[in-house]
Motif scaffolding. Structure first.
Motif, PDB file in Angstrom:
ATOM      1  N   CYS A   1      59.583  38.788  -1.358  1.00 35.32           N
ATOM      2  CA  CYS A   1      60.583  37.727  -1.238  1.00 35.32           C
ATOM      3  C   CYS A   1      61.228  37.781   0.144  1.00 35.32           C
ATOM      4  CB  CYS A   1      61.651  37.866  -2.317  1.00 35.32           C
ATOM      5  SG  CYS A   1      60.991  37.835  -4.009  1.00 35.32           S
ATOM      6  N   GLU A   2      61.723  36.662   0.601  1.00 37.68           N
ATOM      7  CA  GLU A   2      62.307  36.583   1.936  1.00 37.68           C
ATOM      8  C   GLU A   2      63.575  37.425   2.071  1.00 37.68           C
ATOM      9  OE1 GLU A   2      62.905  32.601   3.261  1.00 37.68           O
ATOM     10  OE2 GLU A   2      60.884  31.952   2.702  1.00 37.68           O
ATOM     11  N   ARG A   3      64.368  37.486   1.018  1.00 37.18           N
ATOM     12  CA  ARG A   3      65.652  38.186   1.062  1.00 37.18           C
ATOM     13  C   ARG A   3      65.732  39.116  -0.135  1.00 37.18           C
ATOM     14  NH1 ARG A   3      71.159  36.612  -0.454  1.00 37.18           N
ATOM     15  NH2 ARG A   3      70.269  34.759  -1.427  1.00 37.18           N
TER      16      ARG A   3
ATOM     17  N   GLU B   1      62.215  33.373  -2.606  1.00 38.20           N
ATOM     18  CA  GLU B   1      63.171  33.504  -1.512  1.00 38.20           C
ATOM     19  C   GLU B   1      64.166  34.634  -1.736  1.00 38.20           C
ATOM     20  OE1 GLU B   1      65.044  29.804  -0.548  1.00 38.20           O
ATOM     21  OE2 GLU B   1      63.198  28.660  -0.814  1.00 38.20           O
TER      22      GLU B   1
ATOM     23  N   GLN C   1      65.326  28.973  -5.505  1.00 35.31           N
ATOM     24  CA  GLN C   1      64.775  30.049  -4.677  1.00 35.31           C
ATOM     25  C   GLN C   1      63.602  30.768  -5.345  1.00 35.31           C
ATOM     26  OE1 GLN C   1      68.122  32.287  -2.421  1.00 35.31           O
ATOM     27  NE2 GLN C   1      69.128  31.381  -4.204  1.00 35.31           N
TER      28      GLN C   1
END
Length: 231
Positions: free
Chosen positions: A131-133, A22, A63
């Protein structure tokens, strides 16, 4: 081509799969000539302690974060001291903190090239796990005085969807915090945390990591900080 060495170093600890990640967090540490040996040690010990903070560890593990660290100073001088490493357990976080705490300084006599550091950060982010962020964490005690314009690096990271946050170490009356607000940070919710001198850095880097890492996954943490002012 100029950042091939940076990218190659960043690939060393890539996992076979980045599924579930994440957050990709790149920590960039200023090691320019304005920072003496004791101040460097304060930075690295403070960062290592912040990475051991229970709130930060829990958030990184939750995360399945990927974390890397790059030292930077003058133009063309960026060194990936910790390649991308996944944090999926408390032991992974401890291993990272140990590496940071024992990290050898790469340079000590050069200028401050923030724009070049951001361009190198962009190259590392392009090679990061999926990764998302994605966040670049910049520390510094002075404005850029060498190399490409800061705007070039900031724009490139913005194009990649990367947020730039900063921790500024104020050592005089030049209002470096305003400089970083206006010229360095970018992205939704981007922010600057100010340390009043190097002795204030350990407390501020902990606050910064909690804000950019832990608060993304814990509404309880946000409420606690907002109502009590504590971190």
């Amino acid at each position: 081509m100029r950042f091939l060495n940076v990218i190659a170093a960043g690939l060393l600890c890539f996992p076979a799969s980045a599924k579930g990640c994440e957050l990709a967090l790149l920590l960039t540490v200023d090691v320019s000539g304005s920072i003496d040996a004791d101040e460097y040690r304060v930075q690295m010990d403070g960062l290592a302690a912040a990475l051991r903070d229970g709130i930060v560890v829990e958030a990184l593990v939750a995360q399945e974060a990927a974390v890397a660290l790059m030292q930077w100073t003058g133009e063309g001088r960026q060194h990936v001291s910790v390649p991308w490493s996944r944090i999926t357990s408390a032991q992974d976080a401890e291993d990272l903190a140990v590496r940071v705490g024992h990290m050898r300084r790469q340079w000590s006599r050069y200028s401050t090239a923030i724009g070049d550091a951001l361009l190198a950060s962009a190259a590392l982010m392009e090679a990061a796990p999926s990764c998302e962020r994605k966040v670049v964490d910049v520390s510094g005690d002075g404005p850029s005085n060498e190399g490409p314009l800061v705007e070039y690096g900031r724009k490139r990271l913005a194009e990649l969807g990367v947020t730039i946050n900063a921790v500024v170490i104020e050592t005089d009356a030049s209002d470096l915090t305003a400089y970083f607000w206006e010229n360095v940070i970018t992205g939704p919710g981007a922010f600057v945390v100010t340390a009043q001198g190097f002795e204030d850095y350990p407390r501020r880097i902990r606050q910064k990591l909690i804000r950019e890492v832990a608060m993304q996954v814990s509404k309880t943490s946000v409420s606690f900080v907002e109502t009590t002012g504590k971190m």
